[in-house]
Design a protein around this motif. Structure first.
Motif, PDB file in Angstrom:
ATOM      1  N   GLY A 175     -82.559 -83.342 -51.084  1.00  0.00           N
ATOM      2  CA  GLY A 175     -83.409 -83.484 -49.910  1.00  0.00           C
ATOM      3  C   GLY A 175     -84.292 -82.272 -49.706  1.00  0.00           C
ATOM      4  O   GLY A 175     -85.502 -82.391 -49.426  1.00  0.00           O
ATOM      5  N   THR A 176     -83.705 -81.079 -49.845  1.00  0.00           N
ATOM      6  CA  THR A 176     -84.490 -79.852 -49.721  1.00  0.00           C
ATOM      7  C   THR A 176     -85.543 -79.757 -50.817  1.00  0.00           C
ATOM      8  O   THR A 176     -86.696 -79.355 -50.564  1.00  0.00           O
ATOM      9  CB  THR A 176     -83.559 -78.635 -49.774  1.00  0.00           C
ATOM     10  OG1 THR A 176     -82.582 -78.741 -48.746  1.00  0.00           O
ATOM     11  CG2 THR A 176     -84.334 -77.344 -49.595  1.00  0.00           C
ATOM     12  N   GLU A 212     -88.587 -81.991 -50.087  1.00  0.00           N
ATOM     13  CA  GLU A 212     -89.495 -81.448 -49.082  1.00  0.00           C
ATOM     14  C   GLU A 212     -90.281 -80.253 -49.621  1.00  0.00           C
ATOM     15  O   GLU A 212     -91.448 -80.043 -49.256  1.00  0.00           O
ATOM     16  CB  GLU A 212     -88.693 -81.054 -47.849  1.00  0.00           C
ATOM     17  CG  GLU A 212     -88.082 -82.248 -47.131  1.00  0.00           C
ATOM     18  CD  GLU A 212     -87.488 -81.885 -45.788  1.00  0.00           C
ATOM     19  OE1 GLU A 212     -88.260 -81.774 -44.815  1.00  0.00           O
ATOM     20  OE2 GLU A 212     -86.260 -81.708 -45.724  1.00  0.00           O
ATOM     21  N   LYS A 247     -91.871 -86.301 -48.344  1.00  0.00           N
ATOM     22  CA  LYS A 247     -91.271 -85.509 -47.277  1.00  0.00           C
ATOM     23  C   LYS A 247     -90.366 -86.356 -46.407  1.00  0.00           C
ATOM     24  O   LYS A 247     -89.279 -85.918 -46.005  1.00  0.00           O
ATOM     25  CB  LYS A 247     -92.380 -84.875 -46.425  1.00  0.00           C
ATOM     26  CG  LYS A 247     -91.857 -83.923 -45.369  1.00  0.00           C
ATOM     27  CD  LYS A 247     -92.996 -83.253 -44.618  1.00  0.00           C
ATOM     28  CE  LYS A 247     -92.454 -82.287 -43.577  1.00  0.00           C
ATOM     29  NZ  LYS A 247     -93.553 -81.614 -42.829  1.00  0.00           N
ATOM     30  N   ALA A 248     -90.803 -87.583 -46.108  1.00  0.00           N
ATOM     31  CA  ALA A 248     -89.964 -88.482 -45.309  1.00  0.00           C
ATOM     32  C   ALA A 248     -88.683 -88.839 -46.050  1.00  0.00           C
ATOM     33  O   ALA A 248     -87.604 -88.941 -45.440  1.00  0.00           O
ATOM     34  CB  ALA A 248     -90.742 -89.747 -44.965  1.00  0.00           C
ATOM     35  N   LYS A 304     -86.287 -85.899 -45.823  1.00  0.00           N
ATOM     36  CA  LYS A 304     -85.664 -85.840 -44.502  1.00  0.00           C
ATOM     37  C   LYS A 304     -84.620 -86.932 -44.341  1.00  0.00           C
ATOM     38  O   LYS A 304     -83.546 -86.702 -43.765  1.00  0.00           O
ATOM     39  CB  LYS A 304     -86.746 -85.977 -43.424  1.00  0.00           C
ATOM     40  CG  LYS A 304     -86.216 -85.863 -42.017  1.00  0.00           C
ATOM     41  CD  LYS A 304     -87.334 -85.949 -40.988  1.00  0.00           C
ATOM     42  CE  LYS A 304     -86.780 -85.842 -39.579  1.00  0.00           C
ATOM     43  NZ  LYS A 304     -87.882 -85.923 -38.561  1.00  0.00           N
ATOM     44  N   ARG A 330     -81.414 -85.900 -46.057  1.00  0.00           N
ATOM     45  CA  ARG A 330     -80.665 -84.917 -45.288  1.00  0.00           C
ATOM     46  C   ARG A 330     -79.983 -85.550 -44.082  1.00  0.00           C
ATOM     47  O   ARG A 330     -78.835 -85.220 -43.763  1.00  0.00           O
ATOM     48  CB  ARG A 330     -81.578 -83.773 -44.853  1.00  0.00           C
ATOM     49  CG  ARG A 330     -82.033 -82.902 -46.010  1.00  0.00           C
ATOM     50  CD  ARG A 330     -82.684 -81.623 -45.539  1.00  0.00           C
ATOM     51  NE  ARG A 330     -83.956 -81.864 -44.864  1.00  0.00           N
ATOM     52  CZ  ARG A 330     -84.136 -81.804 -43.550  1.00  0.00           C
ATOM     53  NH1 ARG A 330     -83.118 -81.522 -42.767  1.00  0.00           N
ATOM     54  NH2 ARG A 330     -85.322 -82.026 -43.012  1.00  0.00           N
ATOM     55  N   VAL A 331     -80.673 -86.468 -43.412  1.00  0.00           N
ATOM     56  CA  VAL A 331     -80.074 -87.143 -42.250  1.00  0.00           C
ATOM     57  C   VAL A 331     -78.889 -87.998 -42.693  1.00  0.00           C
ATOM     58  O   VAL A 331     -77.830 -88.026 -42.032  1.00  0.00           O
ATOM     59  CB  VAL A 331     -81.131 -88.004 -41.524  1.00  0.00           C
ATOM     60  CG1 VAL A 331     -80.469 -88.881 -40.470  1.00  0.00           C
ATOM     61  CG2 VAL A 331     -82.185 -87.111 -40.878  1.00  0.00           C
TER      62      VAL A 331
END
Length: 292
Positions: free
Chosen positions: A154-155, A158, A241-242, A245, A248-249
């Motif tokens: 995830g990181t 992004e 990017k979405a 995120k 990560r969520v």
């Protein structure tokens, strides 16, 4: 006592002699050399292991023991940990040989003294268990490593999106973002991207190959998104990017669910402990009540 010491020394000396004999230089047979060249594992070129005597011992086990190639951890588990096949087989062989030698010496020493030892009977099952122990450890570590990889994806997604917003090309964005992190996940991604670049392949193909070799589908999704951007020149950085995120969520949600599950599981031991203390407190009173 002297007989046991002499016997133990003879067994240890014979074992060391056999091991050293395998590492002494000798004239190789031409057919055996060609067989070793053809039997090299495909992922040995990307392993993090340094070549040494452990790898040579593992190669010897693979050649001499027929079932060694079947009774071992999966290749994808070894790949995610950066272990070569020969290093893993060497570890299995060392574990099994150590248990076999130790229990054999103890059992033979007891027999010489006129005492029957169960270690003689259990030596083969215990050696077989020691042979399988590295596989169990590899599977457990591979599961944990995949979880770490998923947390870092995830990181990474992004970071790639940020590099894309800065105007970098797809391949450059992937490589620059991989150079930001210093963890083993970013190192593996960076190595694979460099390998793809040197071999004339696209960067997203390298990510796809890495995702397939270590069974991390989240990385394959990132590779597919970057393929779309590179081949069709579509602006996908907002989507990337979405996606980062969302990963990560989702991971945070999984961690909360796991924490809640552990908290719920702790309720029963606490209730059992409280019930035990209550039983201890009321037992004398109940005993006096029924004795009256």
């Amino acid at each position: 006592m002297w007989t046991t010491a002499i016997l133990a020394g003879a067994v240890i000396g014979a074992g060391l002699a056999l091991v050293l004999r395998e590492f002494l230089p000798s004239t190789p047979k031409l057919q055996a050399a060609f067989d070793r060249l053809g039997a090299a594992a495909a992922d040995e070129t990307i392993t993090a292991d340094r070549p040494g005597r452990h790898a040579e011992f593992g190669a010897w086990i693979e050649r001499r023991i027929g079932f060694a190639g079947f009774m071992r951890a999966p290749d994808k588990d070894l790949s995610v940990l950066g272990l070569s096949l020969h290093a893993h087989l060497a570890r299995k062989g060392i574990y099994a040989a150590a248990v076999l030698a130790a229990f054999t010496i103890v059992g033979v020493g007891n027999l010489v003294q006129g005492q029957f030892s169960t270690s003689i009977v259990m030596v083969l099952p215990l050696a077989f268990g020691a042979w399988l122990l590295p596989d169990i450890l590899v599977r457990s570590k591979a599961t944990s490593a995949r979880e770490d990889f998923r947390r870092a994806i995830g990181t990474y997604a992004e970071l790639v999106a940020m590099e894309g917003y800065a105007g970098r090309h797809v391949s450059e964005a992937l490589l620059t973002a991989a150079g930001v992190g210093r963890s083993w996940v970013f190192v593996r991604i960076r190595q694979e991207l460099n390998r793809a670049q040197l071999s004339g392949q696209q960067s997203w193909d390298g990510l796809k190959r890495l995702a397939d070799s270590i069974t991390v589908p989240e990385l394959a999704e990132i590779a597919d998104i970057m393929r779309l951007a590179g081949e069709q020149e579509v602006t996908i950085y907002a989507t990337l990017k979405a996606r980062g995120k969302a990963l990560r969520v989702a991971q945070l949600t999984d961690q909360k669910t796991g924490a809640n599950r552990k908290s719920t599981n702790m309720t029963w031991p606490l209730l059992l402990m409280g019930g035990s203390f209550l039983a201890i407190l009321i037992t004398p009173a109940v005993s006096r009540l029924f004795s009256m």
